[in-house]
Scaffold this active site. Structure first.
Site, PDB file in Angstrom:
ATOM      1  N   ASP A  97       0.781  -1.248   0.000  1.00 38.77           N
ATOM      2  CA  ASP A  97       0.000   0.000   0.000  1.00 38.77           C
ATOM      3  C   ASP A  97       0.813   1.299   0.000  1.00 38.77           C
ATOM      4  O   ASP A  97       0.488   2.224   0.774  1.00 38.77           O
ATOM      5  CB  ASP A  97      -0.971  -0.002   1.195  1.00 38.77           C
ATOM      6  CG  ASP A  97      -1.965  -1.142   1.149  1.00 38.77           C
ATOM      7  OD1 ASP A  97      -1.889  -1.974   0.235  1.00 38.77           O
ATOM      8  OD2 ASP A  97      -2.824  -1.209   2.055  1.00 38.77           O
TER       9      ASP A  97
ATOM     10  N   LYS B 200      -7.037  -4.901  -3.024  1.00 42.27           N
ATOM     11  CA  LYS B 200      -7.849  -5.455  -1.936  1.00 42.27           C
ATOM     12  C   LYS B 200      -8.882  -4.454  -1.461  1.00 42.27           C
ATOM     13  O   LYS B 200      -8.634  -3.264  -1.442  1.00 42.27           O
ATOM     14  CB  LYS B 200      -6.961  -5.927  -0.777  1.00 42.27           C
ATOM     15  CG  LYS B 200      -6.069  -4.864  -0.243  1.00 42.27           C
ATOM     16  CD  LYS B 200      -4.968  -5.466   0.606  1.00 42.27           C
ATOM     17  CE  LYS B 200      -4.002  -4.377   1.014  1.00 42.27           C
ATOM     18  NZ  LYS B 200      -4.633  -3.296   1.766  1.00 42.27           N
TER      19      LYS B 200
ATOM     20  N   CYS C 223      -2.052  -2.810   7.584  1.00 41.83           N
ATOM     21  CA  CYS C 223      -1.874  -3.733   6.458  1.00 41.83           C
ATOM     22  C   CYS C 223      -0.552  -4.483   6.486  1.00 41.83           C
ATOM     23  O   CYS C 223      -0.496  -5.641   6.083  1.00 41.83           O
ATOM     24  CB  CYS C 223      -2.087  -2.989   5.146  1.00 41.83           C
ATOM     25  SG  CYS C 223      -3.830  -2.526   4.952  1.00 41.83           S
TER      26      CYS C 223
HETATM   27  C1  VGL Z   1      -4.686   0.662   5.847  1.00 45.89           C
HETATM   28  C2  VGL Z   1      -6.087   1.731   7.303  1.00 45.89           C
HETATM   29  C3  VGL Z   1      -7.137   1.600   6.425  1.00 45.89           C
HETATM   30  C4  VGL Z   1      -3.304   0.194   5.525  1.00 45.89           C
HETATM   31  C5  VGL Z   1      -5.725   0.508   4.964  1.00 45.89           C
HETATM   32  O1  VGL Z   1      -2.942   0.098   4.333  1.00 45.89           O
HETATM   33  O2  VGL Z   1      -2.546  -0.080   6.496  1.00 45.89           O
HETATM   34  N1  VGL Z   1      -4.880   1.269   7.011  1.00 45.89           N
HETATM   35  N2  VGL Z   1      -6.934   0.981   5.252  1.00 45.89           N
END
Ligand code: VGL
Ligand code: ZN
Length: 196
Positions: free
Chosen positions: A16, A101, A149
């Site tokens: 991410d 995702k 994540c």
């Molecule tokens: C994430 C919070 C909400 C992440 C994703 O990538 O860690 N954190 N969505």
């Protein structure tokens, strides 16, 4: 500490590294998120030189999902599919397959599984089969965010039997509550994950 060695049985999982997390103007900016980009690029180069597999995950949400505060969850709107915030940080070297995702409204913290936020049902993403196809036994997990994540992906990787290493310089925490990042590191260590 310790260095990471790459080989063809190792996958570098880049979690991410998207504008909403890594850009200071992103909607869910992770403090210091932009600082991991050059560190990760260097790991990608090392991994490629050693013939390792490099794979990327992307948080990829619909406009409405129980993941978002406006729809009953806890997060500001972020990484909506097709928007600037969901794009990779512009400096990130992208050279490998991508796993999206959350596309159907799942929480999707882990790169391996998606969890339906209403029913709690878990479903695998393509990451597991992709790693199996490539004969991967070891994972190096980097990216954002340590306490969500990165942690969920690393713990799932362990559960699935991979040898997992986290590179501390290449991750950052949201720290919604102070200390969340440190607790995530402890939890990962307790699960047998190596912190390099
Ligand atoms: C994430 C919070 C909400 C992440 C994703 O990538 O860690 N954190 N969505
Ligand atoms: Zn998200």
């Amino acid at each position: 500490m310790g260095t990471i060695s790459y080989d063809p049985q190792t996958a570098l999982v880049v979690v991410d590294v998207q504008n909403d997390f890594a850009d200071p103007t992103g909607s869910l900016y992770v403090p210091g998120g932009e600082q991991v980009v050059p560190v990760i690029n260097e790991e990608i180069a090392k991994a490629k030189r050693a013939g390792a597999f490099v794979v990327y995950t992307r948080d990829w949400h619909p406009e409405s999902t129980p993941h978002f505060a406006k729809d009953g969850g806890i997060w500001p709107v972020h990484c909506v599919a097709g928007t600037w915030g969901a794009e990779f940080h512009p400096d990130l070297v992208v050279d490998g397959p991508e796993i999206h995702k959350g596309a159907n409204g799942e929480d999707g913290y882990s790169g391996f599984t998606m969890r339906d936020p209403e029913t709690g049902e878990e479903m695998p993403t393509e990451l597991g089969s992709l790693l199996r196809e490539h004969g991967i036994t070891k994972l190096v997990v980097v990216g954002l965010a340590t306490d969500y994540c990165v942690k969920a992906t690393a713990l799932d990787g362990r559960r699935l039997g991979y040898e997992v290493t986290i590179l501390e310089d290449a991750i950052r925490a949201v720290d919604l509550n102070e200390g969340d990042g440190d607790r995530a590191l402890e939890e990962m260590t307790a699960a047998g994950i190596r912190i390099a």
